[in-house]
Design a protein around this motif. Structure first.
Motif, PDB file in Angstrom:
ATOM      1  N   GLU A   1      38.455  31.058  43.988  1.00 28.88           N
ATOM      2  CA  GLU A   1      39.291  31.758  43.002  1.00 28.88           C
ATOM      3  C   GLU A   1      39.312  30.962  41.702  1.00 28.88           C
ATOM      4  OE1 GLU A   1      43.789  32.291  42.948  1.00 28.88           O
ATOM      5  OE2 GLU A   1      43.152  34.237  43.702  1.00 28.88           O
TER       6      GLU A   1
ATOM      7  N   THR B   1      33.334  37.594  46.239  1.00 31.96           N
ATOM      8  CA  THR B   1      34.100  36.973  47.329  1.00 31.96           C
ATOM      9  C   THR B   1      35.608  37.050  47.109  1.00 31.96           C
ATOM     10  OG1 THR B   1      34.381  34.935  48.607  1.00 31.96           O
ATOM     11  CG2 THR B   1      33.925  34.671  46.267  1.00 31.96           C
ATOM     12  N   SER B   2      36.337  36.927  48.210  1.00 30.90           N
ATOM     13  CA  SER B   2      37.800  36.893  48.160  1.00 30.90           C
ATOM     14  C   SER B   2      38.316  35.504  48.502  1.00 30.90           C
ATOM     15  CB  SER B   2      38.368  37.880  49.179  1.00 30.90           C
ATOM     16  OG  SER B   2      38.389  39.171  48.663  1.00 30.90           O
ATOM     17  N   GLN B   3      37.410  34.574  48.757  1.00 26.04           N
ATOM     18  CA  GLN B   3      37.832  33.256  49.227  1.00 26.04           C
ATOM     19  C   GLN B   3      38.722  32.543  48.209  1.00 26.04           C
ATOM     20  OE1 GLN B   3      37.573  31.835  52.081  1.00 26.04           O
ATOM     21  NE2 GLN B   3      36.271  33.360  53.055  1.00 26.04           N
TER      22      GLN B   3
ATOM     23  N   PHE C   1      34.731  37.703  41.252  1.00 26.62           N
ATOM     24  CA  PHE C   1      35.673  38.741  41.686  1.00 26.62           C
ATOM     25  C   PHE C   1      34.984  39.741  42.615  1.00 26.62           C
ATOM     26  CE2 PHE C   1      38.395  42.533  41.075  1.00 26.62           C
ATOM     27  CZ  PHE C   1      39.630  41.968  41.357  1.00 26.62           C
ATOM     28  N   ILE C   2      33.736  40.075  42.288  1.00 31.11           N
ATOM     29  CA  ILE C   2      33.002  41.058  43.086  1.00 31.11           C
ATOM     30  C   ILE C   2      32.465  40.441  44.375  1.00 31.11           C
ATOM     31  CG2 ILE C   2      30.855  42.450  43.132  1.00 31.11           C
ATOM     32  CD1 ILE C   2      31.480  42.983  40.093  1.00 31.11           C
TER      33      ILE C   2
ATOM     34  N   TYR D   1      43.855  36.928  35.597  1.00 31.89           N
ATOM     35  CA  TYR D   1      43.814  38.398  35.723  1.00 31.89           C
ATOM     36  C   TYR D   1      44.931  38.891  36.646  1.00 31.89           C
ATOM     37  CZ  TYR D   1      42.375  42.834  37.815  1.00 31.89           C
ATOM     38  OH  TYR D   1      42.369  44.105  38.316  1.00 31.89           O
TER      39      TYR D   1
END
Lengths: 301, 437
Positions: free
Chosen positions: A254, A248-250, A245-246, A261
């Protein structure tokens, strides 16, 4: 006899003088724990199981309507969810394999007489003592394409570890390997130190090679404790949230826990997210059972 | 002994009575952790000096703001008396009964006239055009742009730009010009890049960024009254806008795939980019030499126009709402009466807050106070916002899921991403029976 001695009250003790029986003392210790477990573990578990069969949303005042297996059906027919599971499986395999290889390898190196062995072991254990969030932020800086030390050290120029959809998951796994290999190392060290020395001596007399000694003596004897490490790390890797979660946003990184969450605390789909949590729970229990069966087989050998 | 016990009980009663009365004289406002929250704390300190009522502005990082707020609201908690909530929360919070209906308060104080129209429409009213109000516009905000004046005004750069593109190098008036300028300044070998845009997909960063292109290209997200999306979100204008955003991503600094307001200001302060997208609320840090070594050479411009001349910006900002579960609602309403006064709004703007008061916004004093206030004033009359329906979070996540892989990795095409998004949104609205209403 020893057990009897353990449960018999010392007649001189304060408890005995107050007239407390063994049973009273036992209950005084056990009942609060059981109550705590029921209130904080079992009750929420059953309550959320109930929610998983409803369309309840915690963000509204609308009552929960029973929808049967609709949530489970919707989730198992959602291609995004399957994609999240596939990503998670890939992550677990890469991460746990890496931790076992690195952790066991380092343990083998430390399983000999070397100067400052205690200090080195302590220093190697430091990563797993850090907070996941701190490690995530720290590695985010290390991976930075402009000023990160990793690209500089490896001569990779401006390689984008976290922005590259194909690399992001591996970058998270590398961080996890760095953080948790010491855990595997610690258990492996315990296993290695328990291997009887006379087996190696006998192997040496028989002129057995290093390869043979490793695969016929070391690995079989360390395997049970290594399996325990693998079980723990698989369960943890399957639930990984904070690091990914911290870092990457890729979407390709996921993990299923991140999807859970978002579903539970951003979309507030309480019923649906409870169902997803149960699907995850069933999977973790299933995988763990397979491991435990294998562990028992290893022990029988 | 009896005297001692009586004294103890009396003391306890007195302290309880005192603490209860003190509690009634305290208010807690919940907001995100950023500069405007600090300005608000300064402002409410003045309220305390005037009235004796202590107001605390409690904050949490932006990433947790929505989750923490709704966790408290869903638990019917009374930890906060008021929340300065995002505009897209209006539907969810009002329909669930979390917010106090402020329609009467709005009418009584004629806030529809007092506040800028766009702020009333997007921060306070739900459903759209219903005449029902749930919050008081507190922090007006929208997306604007900062740029490196020294790079733009360098004679060599100006000459080279004109030779290459055939027109003068200046703050862009259109998205096409902005693309040219971004391309021109994109020089990875010199560690200098063309542009910084929003790409973070954990909340509304990327969506807000893309909205700036969509709205200026003449596109819309959907029909907010009928919930129609097919042919609107995936319109030709939106496809072109998304393609432009993807193209601009190619001129961002390396590793720009999870960036929001912090990184976009850093792009200017650390000499990374020629232009940077950000909310006006973050611009005070850019004119402050303590936080921006390039403060003197930082300029600002409003979101440029699209190919058809349309010029809109994504709305940021929040309205202040009273929580239904607050035990101090009466005191909160008194605070709001003080907050909407002209002199309070003027003071709010002086402290650095972005007032929504039309009178203050229109004043020369406000517009000349900072290098970007005029651009802000102009922008606040050209803003559009995301869906404010209760299921907005699902819509937001679906949009992130569909457009992020295209923008940051070039996966698929803009048309495919938006067609898929139209189908997702349609399915979501069907799930919540929006088409039967």
């Amino acid at each position: 006899m020893a057990t009897l001695a353990m449960t018999t009250l010392d007649p001189q003790s304060r408890a005995a003088r107050r007239g407390w029986s063994d049973l009273t003392i036992r209950n005084a210790f056990i009942i609060p724990t059981i109550v705590f477990l029921i209130v904080f573990n079992i009750f929420p578990l059953l309550y959320s199981l109930g929610y998983s069969f409803t369309d309840f949303r915690a963000s509204t005042n609308a009552p929960a309507n029973f929808v049967g297996l609709a949530n489970y059906r919707a989730l198992l027919n959602d291609p995004f969810i399957w994609s999240n599971f596939a990503i998670t499986a890939k992550y677990v395999i890469v991460s746990v394999t890496g931790q076992v290889v690195v952790g066991f390898g380092v343990a083998m190196l430390l399983n000999r007489t070397i100067p400052f062995k205690g200090l080195i072991t302590t220093l190697l254990l430091l990563p797993m003592m850090l907070s996941m969030a701190v490690v995530g932020l720290f590695w985010k800086l290390l991976y930075d394409p402009s000023f990160g030390i990793i690209n500089y050290a490896l001569g990779l120029g401006r390689f984008e570890w976290l922005s590259d959809p194909d690399m992001a998951l591996y970058a998270v796994a590398i961080t996890d390997i760095w953080m948790w290999s010491p855990f595997v190392m610690l258990l492996s060290l315990a296993g290695l130190s328990a291997v009887p020395k006379h087996l190696y001596e006998a192997a040496a007399i028989d002129r057995a090679g290093t390869f043979y000694t490793f695969f016929r003596i070391t690995l079989p004897l360390v395997a049970p404790i290594l399996m325990i490490a693998i079980i723990f790390r698989t369960m943890e890797a399957f639930k990984t949230f904070d690091l990914a979660f911290i870092l990457t946003s890729q979407p390709n990184a996921e993990l299923i826990s991140i999807r859970l969450y978002k579903m539970a605390f951003q979309e507030w789909q309480t019923g649906m997210s409870s169902a997803l949590a149960y699907i995850m729970l069933i999977m973790v229990v299933g995988i763990t059972n397979i491991y435990v069966k294998y562990l028992n087989k290893v022990k029988e050998r | 002994m009896r005297i001692k016990v009586a004294g103890l009980v009396a003391g306890l009663a007195a302290s309880l009575a005192y603490s209860t009365s003190a509690f009634a004289q305290e208010l807690t406002i919940f907001w995100a952790e950023w500069d405007p929250a600090n300005y608000l704390q300064e402002l409410v300190n003045e309220y305390e000096a005037e009235t004796g009522v202590r107001v605390t502005v409690e904050t949490t990082p932006w990433q947790d703001f929505q989750t923490k707020t709704f966790t408290e609201l869903n638990a019917r908690g009374s930890a906060y008396d008021m929340v300065v909530g995002d505009s897209q929360w209006l539907g969810a919070a009002s329909e669930a009964g979390h917010y106090v209906d402020l329609t009467e308060f709005f009418t009584k104080h004629n806030l529809g006239e007092v506040m800028a129209p766009a702020t009333v429409k997007y921060y306070a009213e739900y459903p759209s055009n219903s005449g029902k109000y749930w919050s008081i516009p507190a922090e007006g905000d929208a997306v604007g742009w900062s740029y490196r004046k020294d790079w733009f005004e360098d004679p060599k750069e100006m000459e080279a730009f004109k030779a290459k593109y055939g027109y003068d190098l200046a703050p862009p008036k259109t998205w096409a010009e902005m693309r040219d300028i971004a391309e021109f300044f994109h020089r990875p070998d010199e560690n200098r890049y063309g542009i910084a845009i929003y790409t973070d997909n954990s909340y509304d960063g990327l969506v807000m960024g893309v909205e700036n292109a969509i709205f200026s290209y003449g596109g819309e997200l959907g029909n907010y009254e009928t919930y129609e999306v097919d042919g609107i979100i995936n319109s030709e204008e939106n496809v072109k806008a998304l393609e432009m955003y993807r193209e601009l991503y190619g001129f961002t600094p390396p590793g720009w795939a999870k960036t929001f307001f912090v990184e976009n200001n850093q792009a200017i302060t650390e000499n990374l980019a020629a232009m940077s997208m950000n909310y006006f609320a973050f611009f005070p840090a850019l004119v402050n030499e303590a936080s921006n070594p390039n403060a003197k050479s930082t300029g600002f411009f409003a979101n440029p126009a699209g190919p058809g001349g349309a010029q809109f910006a994504a709305l940021g900002g929040q309205g202040i709402s009273v929580i239904s579960y607050s035990e101090n609602q009466e005191e909160a309403m008194k605070f709001l009466e003080w907050f909407i006064k002209d002199e309070t709004q003027k003071r709010w703007a002086e402290l650095g807050g972005y007032t929504a008061s039309a009178a203050v916004l229109e004043s020369d004093e406000f517009q000349n106070a900072t290098p970007y206030n005029k651009a802000f004033y102009e922008t606040m009359f050209k803003v559009k916002d995301f869906w404010a329906t209760p299921e907005y979070a699902e819509l937001l996540i679906q949009m992130n899921q569909r457009i992020y892989p295209y923008v940051t990795a070039g996966e698929g095409s803009a048309k495919e991403a938006l067609d898929a998004l139209a189908a997702d949104w349609k399915a979501t609205f069907e799930k919540y029976d929006r088409y039967k209403q």
